[in-house]
Design a protein around this motif. Structure first.
Motif, PDB file in Angstrom:
ATOM      1  N   MET A 348      -9.487   0.457   9.129  1.00  0.00           N
ATOM      2  CA  MET A 348      -9.431  -0.609   8.134  1.00  0.00           C
ATOM      3  C   MET A 348     -10.419  -0.363   7.005  1.00  0.00           C
ATOM      4  SD  MET A 348      -7.011  -2.441   9.195  1.00  0.00           S
ATOM      5  CE  MET A 348      -7.148  -3.714   7.964  1.00  0.00           C
ATOM      6  N   LEU A 349     -11.626   0.134   7.339  1.00  0.00           N
ATOM      7  CA  LEU A 349     -12.612   0.421   6.307  1.00  0.00           C
ATOM      8  C   LEU A 349     -12.093   1.494   5.354  1.00  0.00           C
ATOM      9  CD1 LEU A 349     -15.421   0.218   5.041  1.00  0.00           C
ATOM     10  CD2 LEU A 349     -16.225   1.852   6.748  1.00  0.00           C
ATOM     11  N   CYS A 350     -11.525   2.568   5.894  1.00  0.00           N
ATOM     12  CA  CYS A 350     -11.014   3.638   5.036  1.00  0.00           C
ATOM     13  C   CYS A 350      -9.858   3.140   4.168  1.00  0.00           C
ATOM     14  CB  CYS A 350     -10.556   4.812   5.896  1.00  0.00           C
ATOM     15  SG  CYS A 350     -11.919   5.721   6.662  1.00  0.00           S
ATOM     16  N   ARG A 351      -9.014   2.276   4.733  1.00  0.00           N
ATOM     17  CA  ARG A 351      -7.902   1.748   3.950  1.00  0.00           C
ATOM     18  C   ARG A 351      -8.419   0.916   2.767  1.00  0.00           C
ATOM     19  NH1 ARG A 351      -2.438   0.879   4.796  1.00  0.00           N
ATOM     20  NH2 ARG A 351      -2.583   1.666   6.918  1.00  0.00           N
ATOM     21  N   ALA A 352      -9.466   0.105   3.026  1.00  0.00           N
ATOM     22  CA  ALA A 352     -10.025  -0.721   1.955  1.00  0.00           C
ATOM     23  C   ALA A 352     -10.616   0.153   0.851  1.00  0.00           C
ATOM     24  CB  ALA A 352     -11.090  -1.658   2.525  1.00  0.00           C
ATOM     25  N   VAL A 353     -11.455   1.135   1.230  1.00  0.00           N
ATOM     26  CA  VAL A 353     -12.092   1.999   0.228  1.00  0.00           C
ATOM     27  C   VAL A 353     -11.051   2.836  -0.504  1.00  0.00           C
ATOM     28  CG1 VAL A 353     -13.747   3.864  -0.106  1.00  0.00           C
ATOM     29  CG2 VAL A 353     -14.243   2.048   1.541  1.00  0.00           C
ATOM     30  N   GLU A 354     -10.069   3.357   0.226  1.00  0.00           N
ATOM     31  CA  GLU A 354      -9.051   4.204  -0.392  1.00  0.00           C
ATOM     32  C   GLU A 354      -8.223   3.430  -1.415  1.00  0.00           C
ATOM     33  OE1 GLU A 354      -5.404   7.171   0.977  1.00  0.00           O
ATOM     34  OE2 GLU A 354      -6.128   5.618   2.334  1.00  0.00           O
ATOM     35  N   ASN A 355      -7.833   2.213  -1.078  1.00  0.00           N
ATOM     36  CA  ASN A 355      -7.018   1.431  -2.017  1.00  0.00           C
ATOM     37  C   ASN A 355      -7.770   1.156  -3.313  1.00  0.00           C
ATOM     38  OD1 ASN A 355      -4.918   1.349  -0.216  1.00  0.00           O
ATOM     39  ND2 ASN A 355      -5.297  -0.731   0.478  1.00  0.00           N
ATOM     40  N   VAL A 356      -9.046   0.772  -3.191  1.00  0.00           N
ATOM     41  CA  VAL A 356      -9.822   0.488  -4.399  1.00  0.00           C
ATOM     42  C   VAL A 356     -10.090   1.772  -5.178  1.00  0.00           C
ATOM     43  CG1 VAL A 356     -11.995  -0.447  -5.281  1.00  0.00           C
ATOM     44  CG2 VAL A 356     -10.893  -1.522  -3.313  1.00  0.00           C
ATOM     45  N   ALA A 360      -8.931   2.817  -8.975  1.00  0.00           N
ATOM     46  CA  ALA A 360      -9.886   3.141 -10.038  1.00  0.00           C
ATOM     47  C   ALA A 360      -9.545   4.477 -10.690  1.00  0.00           C
ATOM     48  CB  ALA A 360     -11.299   3.160  -9.469  1.00  0.00           C
ATOM     49  N   ILE A 361      -9.215   5.502  -9.895  1.00  0.00           N
ATOM     50  CA  ILE A 361      -8.878   6.822 -10.443  1.00  0.00           C
ATOM     51  C   ILE A 361      -7.623   6.733 -11.300  1.00  0.00           C
ATOM     52  CG2 ILE A 361      -8.115   9.149  -9.835  1.00  0.00           C
ATOM     53  CD1 ILE A 361      -9.898   8.933  -7.344  1.00  0.00           C
ATOM     54  N   ARG A 362      -6.641   5.972 -10.840  1.00  0.00           N
ATOM     55  CA  ARG A 362      -5.374   5.876 -11.566  1.00  0.00           C
ATOM     56  C   ARG A 362      -5.567   5.269 -12.953  1.00  0.00           C
ATOM     57  NH1 ARG A 362      -2.913   2.278  -8.511  1.00  0.00           N
ATOM     58  NH2 ARG A 362      -2.465   3.858  -6.943  1.00  0.00           N
ATOM     59  N   HIS A 363      -6.494   4.315 -13.078  1.00  0.00           N
ATOM     60  CA  HIS A 363      -6.639   3.594 -14.344  1.00  0.00           C
ATOM     61  C   HIS A 363      -7.853   4.026 -15.153  1.00  0.00           C
ATOM     62  CE1 HIS A 363      -3.398   0.957 -13.180  1.00  0.00           C
ATOM     63  NE2 HIS A 363      -4.007   0.700 -12.036  1.00  0.00           N
ATOM     64  N   SER A 364      -8.592   5.030 -14.685  1.00  0.00           N
ATOM     65  CA  SER A 364      -9.746   5.509 -15.457  1.00  0.00           C
ATOM     66  C   SER A 364      -9.285   6.422 -16.584  1.00  0.00           C
ATOM     67  CB  SER A 364     -10.715   6.255 -14.546  1.00  0.00           C
ATOM     68  OG  SER A 364     -10.105   7.424 -14.031  1.00  0.00           O
ATOM     69  N   ARG A 365     -10.127   6.528 -17.610  1.00  0.00           N
ATOM     70  CA  ARG A 365      -9.808   7.454 -18.705  1.00  0.00           C
ATOM     71  C   ARG A 365     -10.224   8.878 -18.352  1.00  0.00           C
ATOM     72  NH1 ARG A 365     -11.887   3.026 -21.906  1.00  0.00           N
ATOM     73  NH2 ARG A 365     -10.242   2.099 -23.189  1.00  0.00           N
ATOM     74  N   SER A 421      -5.289  -6.586  -2.144  1.00  0.00           N
ATOM     75  CA  SER A 421      -5.224  -7.669  -1.155  1.00  0.00           C
ATOM     76  C   SER A 421      -5.556  -7.140   0.243  1.00  0.00           C
ATOM     77  CB  SER A 421      -3.829  -8.299  -1.153  1.00  0.00           C
ATOM     78  OG  SER A 421      -3.524  -8.844  -2.416  1.00  0.00           O
ATOM     79  N   ILE A 422      -5.033  -5.952   0.550  1.00  0.00           N
ATOM     80  CA  ILE A 422      -5.352  -5.328   1.837  1.00  0.00           C
ATOM     81  C   ILE A 422      -6.842  -4.999   1.907  1.00  0.00           C
ATOM     82  CG2 ILE A 422      -4.932  -3.294   3.278  1.00  0.00           C
ATOM     83  CD1 ILE A 422      -2.077  -3.248   2.128  1.00  0.00           C
ATOM     84  N   ALA A 423      -7.400  -4.490   0.800  1.00  0.00           N
ATOM     85  CA  ALA A 423      -8.829  -4.174   0.775  1.00  0.00           C
ATOM     86  C   ALA A 423      -9.659  -5.432   1.018  1.00  0.00           C
ATOM     87  CB  ALA A 423      -9.200  -3.549  -0.574  1.00  0.00           C
ATOM     88  N   LYS A 424      -9.295  -6.540   0.388  1.00  0.00           N
ATOM     89  CA  LYS A 424     -10.034  -7.795   0.563  1.00  0.00           C
ATOM     90  C   LYS A 424      -9.970  -8.260   2.017  1.00  0.00           C
ATOM     91  CE  LYS A 424     -10.248 -12.544  -1.244  1.00  0.00           C
ATOM     92  NZ  LYS A 424     -10.013 -13.276   0.010  1.00  0.00           N
ATOM     93  N   ALA A 425      -8.773  -8.232   2.601  1.00  0.00           N
ATOM     94  CA  ALA A 425      -8.637  -8.666   3.992  1.00  0.00           C
ATOM     95  C   ALA A 425      -9.427  -7.769   4.934  1.00  0.00           C
ATOM     96  CB  ALA A 425      -7.157  -8.687   4.389  1.00  0.00           C
TER      97      ALA A 425
END
Length: 453
Positions: A348-356, A360-365, A421-425
């Motif tokens: 669950m920890l890896c899923r939370a960090v990975e999603n965030v 971030a990488i997808r939307h960074s310049r 949402s998964i990261a928050k949960a």
């Protein structure tokens, strides 16, 4: 009978309590003020004549017999002799009760009555009414009439508190104490309700108002209404989670059949472009169902904790993130990972960090940074990108299921709004919290805080 008494009891309503408290405050203040006035202020008292006072008054009386003064009007004689007294001289005709006094403010009615009564006194005494001290009488004869001579001075008490100051002190202390007690009993229930509202707004669906709901006034009714509303919201939230889980499970079967049909279609040489499009949509639906199931498990509280060094937990996540950043011609900077051991559900920890992190990488310049911090209660992971960012209002809503921001961060992401949402949960499963704020670089700064064991 008991019900009737309860209905007419003014203490059951806030209006009644306000009335009773202010009424009691007024009554108690008045009683204490009266008690203090009687304790420190004597209406009329007999005082001691000092030798100097008696000697001065005797000397003045003897002067009245001098031939030169005997020819002057009595009023002028009184005025002249009062100058050396530093007070007032008062002569009372013992027969007619006429009063002749030196210049000054008029006497009160009570003081005049005291002078006329004392004019018949055989020996001199001193009396005080408030601050005015009368000394006398000493007698002298003038033109066949007998006069009683008095001296009058203002003699303020040295050690006693002036009544007006005493009243103010009593009133201030009494009203402050009683008003503070009233305010405390009135505001504490409101603060309890306010705290429960904040917890409910923060997603604690079990939040309830405790002892305040047992009150029989409007605040108690408000607390009971809040508890009822919270129960309904909790039931609705539970039904929504069950529906989400049930729909996810039910979609698995037709999705599996669709994938089998795609396999058969490939074998029968159906149009490859059409099959590729159908397969892409099937994969997207499979990803959506996987995310829905992951969200349902996280919100259901399914967690398996184990003690693991933090670098070992996050090593694979950062490796995959580096690979994704390089393929997108972007940079990922991960600062030193702390070496302490954490008690977490690694999946669950890896899923939370990975999603965030992937978001971030997808939307960074150009670059994304990851760094860590910790205090006495929490250790935190910070992910900061240099993208277009979000407004403060959107930062508060991005962790809601299926929410997609209106800015460029989400317009072409291809996601469905479940990753955060998964990261928050997942973070909340570890008794932590996740927040997002606009970053100093212009992008988004997301903090995942996990409670230490």
């Amino acid at each position: 009978m008991k019900t009737l008494l309860e209905n007419i009891n003014p203490a059951r309503a806030i209006m009644g309590r306000l009335f009773l408290w202010f009424w009691v405050t007024f009554i108690v203040t008045a009683l204490l003020a009266i008690w203090g006035a009687r304790l420190f202020f004597v209406d009329l008292e007999v005082s001691e004549i000092t030798p100097d006072e008696l000697a001065t008054l005797t000397s003045i009386t003897q002067r009245f017999d001098r031939p030169r003064l005997a020819r002057m009007p009595l009023q002028e004689v009184v005025n002249r002799n009062a100058r050396s007294l530093r007070g007032r001289l008062i002569a009372v005709n013992t027969a007619t009760q006429d009063i002749v006094m030196s210049m000054g403010p008029p006497l009160r009615e009570n003081d005049i009555r005291d002078l006329k009564r004392l004019a018949k006194q055989a020996s001199p005494i001193a009396i005080k009414r408030g601050a005015l001290k009368l000394v006398g009488p000493l007698f002298f004869e003038r033109r066949g009439e007998r006069y009683a001579l008095f001296s009058a001075k203002f003699d303020l008490p040295e050690k006693k508190t002036p009544p007006i100051v005493l009243f103010l002190i009593i009133a201030l202390i009494t009203t402050t104490l009683l008003s503070w007690l009233f305010a405390r009993t009135f505001t504490n229930p409101i603060l309890h309700i306010q705290g429960s509202v904040k917890r409910l707004a923060g997603g604690e669906w079990q939040s309830r108002v405790g002892p305040t709901s047992n009150r029989q006034d409007e605040l108690g009714q408000l607390a009971r209404d809040f508890n009822k509303m919270a129960e309904q919201l909790e039931a609705m939230w539970g039904a929504q989670k069950r529906l989400l889980a049930d729909v996810s499970h039910e979609l698995r079967s037709p999705l599996a059949r669709l994938q089998m049909a795609l396999g058969l279609a490939h074998q029968q040489n159906v149009d490859p472009a059409t099959l590729e499009r159908v397969e892409r949509e099937a994969d997207r639906m499979a990803s959506l169902i996987d995310q829905l199931l992951a969200l349902s498990r996280a919100e259901a509280g399914e967690i398996k904790l184990s003690a693991t060094p933090l670098p070992d937990v996050l090593k694979e996540v950062f490796t995959d993130a580096h690979f994704e950043a390089v393929n997108s011609n972007k940079q990922l900077v991960v600062f030193e990972v702390p070496t302490f051991t954490v008690n977490v559900d690694a999946v669950m920890l890896c899923r939370a960090v990975e999603n965030v992190l992937r978001n971030a990488i997808r939307h960074s310049r150009a670059s994304t940074e990851v760094y860590f911090s910790d205090d006495d209660d929490f250790w935190s992971l910070h992910i900061v990108d240099d993208g277009e960012g979000l407004s403060s209002q959107e930062c508060e809503r991005i962790f809601a299921p299926f929410y997609r921001a209106s800015l460029a961060r989400e317009r072409e992401s291809g996601g469905v709004g479940l990753g955060l949402s998964i990261a928050k949960a997942a973070v909340e499963l570890h008794h932590g919290h996740i927040t997002a704020v606009p970053a100093d670089t212009g992008g988004l700064h997301v903090t995942l805080a996990f409670k230490k064991s």
